[in-house]
Design an enzyme around this catalytic site. Structure first.
Site, PDB file in Angstrom:
ATOM      1  N   LEU A 241      57.915  11.463 106.678  1.00 46.34           N
ATOM      2  CA  LEU A 241      59.191  12.002 106.353  1.00 46.34           C
ATOM      3  C   LEU A 241      59.300  12.922 105.087  1.00 46.34           C
ATOM      4  O   LEU A 241      59.146  12.221 104.086  1.00 46.34           O
ATOM      5  CB  LEU A 241      60.185  10.729 106.176  1.00 46.34           C
ATOM      6  CG  LEU A 241      61.735  11.001 106.045  1.00 46.34           C
ATOM      7  CD1 LEU A 241      62.100  11.487 107.213  1.00 46.34           C
ATOM      8  CD2 LEU A 241      62.280   9.575 106.095  1.00 46.34           C
ATOM      9  N   HIS A 242      58.925  14.109 105.330  1.00 47.29           N
ATOM     10  CA  HIS A 242      58.409  15.023 104.054  1.00 47.29           C
ATOM     11  C   HIS A 242      59.484  15.104 103.315  1.00 47.29           C
ATOM     12  O   HIS A 242      59.307  14.837 102.239  1.00 47.29           O
ATOM     13  CB  HIS A 242      58.197  16.228 104.969  1.00 47.29           C
ATOM     14  CG  HIS A 242      57.449  16.422 105.992  1.00 47.29           C
ATOM     15  ND1 HIS A 242      55.974  15.969 105.930  1.00 47.29           N
ATOM     16  CD2 HIS A 242      57.728  16.652 107.521  1.00 47.29           C
ATOM     17  CE1 HIS A 242      55.341  16.299 107.252  1.00 47.29           C
ATOM     18  NE2 HIS A 242      56.215  16.501 108.152  1.00 47.29           N
ATOM     19  N   ASP A 243      60.677  15.818 103.598  1.00 47.15           N
ATOM     20  CA  ASP A 243      61.586  16.392 102.516  1.00 47.15           C
ATOM     21  C   ASP A 243      62.175  15.211 101.667  1.00 47.15           C
ATOM     22  O   ASP A 243      62.517  15.613 100.318  1.00 47.15           O
ATOM     23  CB  ASP A 243      62.639  17.184 103.102  1.00 47.15           C
ATOM     24  CG  ASP A 243      62.054  18.482 103.693  1.00 47.15           C
ATOM     25  OD1 ASP A 243      62.511  19.141 104.748  1.00 47.15           O
ATOM     26  OD2 ASP A 243      60.979  18.796 103.262  1.00 47.15           O
TER      27      ASP A 243
END
Ligand code: RIB
Ligand code: CA
Length: 313
Positions: A241-243
């Site tokens: 879950l990058h951002d």
């Protein structure tokens, strides 16, 4: 006292979750505006996706500005193979009623930095750095006024996700990323080295699904779609879950570990274009231009995310 931020973004399901997290945290974050950029999908679609996400949050007081439609030098490449043709595949969201502002997103960034006291506005970048790069070229006076840039991009030990050398946000517009990295603005960098440690496992998704309200349900539908590509590619029990790591660092920096190092961007080589060359072990005597995040309490991250999403309609 809440922190003034501008979110620069290419929604993208993970961008959308980061936006929801920020808009659910008004005590800590005063979101002056959301600026869209071409990246995961084309600009018209990232802008539509941002409008839909703002409406999903209920925070229609927050304006959306369309930014740049293509990188500074490179032709645009998108990531529809990850995010779907709309860039926000998964939930069936209604067409947005909100409209983007007339003002160009780059001009909004310039105006916001000039009209607020110096060192009071933080830029949160979730996509290619095109808008920030163009703002710094058009109005060099704003560079020293930026409090900090908190950026999702790059990779070192986790290597690239778009080429063997480069992560998507940096690969799409390496010239803009290079300009920003060299700007002298304090940077906190959330690379794949940290985002690959926050995986949307079944338990973590269940935490969000159990909320049972519209925004949380749409979040699970987004992540169910978004994670499938990385689950298959990496064989993990969830997708990274990058951002939202960018927003979570602002809300609870104690969830993260990191170190101050030098990071430079490869722009000359076709083979390694967009690589973030991180001097993690301090081998070279170069300025530490980046606070490089390299660890995270994933349980605490998802607890924060669920706790904030629960506040939304
Ligand atoms: O490489 C991951 C990054 O590229 C994330 O910001 C994702 O939204 C895509 O933009
Ligand atoms: Ca993004």
């Amino acid at each position: 006292m809440s922190r003034k931020i501008i979110i620069d973004t290419d929604p993208g399901q993970d961008d959308a979750v980061a936006i929801l997290l920020a808009l659910a945290s008004p005590e800590e974050l005063d979101v002056l505006g959301i600026v869209t950029v071409a990246g995961n999908v084309e600009l018209n679609q990232t802008t539509r996706n941002a409008l839909q996400t703002v409406e999903l949050s209920g925070r229609t007081d927050v304006p959306v500005y369309a930014g740049c439609a293509r990188p500074m030098r490179q032709p645009l490449i998108t990531a529809k193979y990850v995010h779907g043709d709309t860039g926000l595949d998964g939930p069936d969201l209604p067409a947005p009623q909100m409209k983007a502002e007339e003002q160009h997103g780059v001009d909004f960034i310039i105006e916001a930095l000039r009209s607020n006291p110096a060192n009071t506005v933080t830029l949160c970048t979730l996509g290619p750095l095109t808008n920030i790069g163009m703002a710094f070229v058009k109005a060099p006076d704003i560079v020293e006024r930026v409090e900090r840039i908190v950026m999702m991009g790059g990779a070192y030990f986790e290597v690239g996700n778009t080429t063997p050398a480069a992560e998507f946000n940096i690969y799409v517009d390496p010239e803009a990323a290079d300009l920003v990295m060299r700007s002298g603005v304090p940077i906190t960098l959330a690379t794949l080295d940290v985002t690959h440690k926050v995986l949307t496992t079944k338990d973590h998704l269940e935490q969000i699904r159990a909320i049972g309200k519209r925004a949380a349900t749409a979040t699970v539908e987004m992540l169910d779609f978004f994670e499938r590509f990385d689950r298959e590619k990496y064989g993990w029990d969830g997708g990274p879950l990058h951002d939202p790591c960018v927003i979570a660092w602002l809300l609870k920096p104690e969830l993260f570990g990191g170190r101050d190092i030098n990071v430079e961007i490869e722009t000359g080589s076709e083979l390694t274009r967009g690589m973030t060359v991180a001097d993690y072990w301090g081998i070279m005597d170069k300025p530490a231009n980046v606070h490089f995040l390299d660890s995270v309490d994933a349980t605490g991250f998802f607890a924060l995310l669920a706790q904030r999403l629960e506040r939304l309609p």
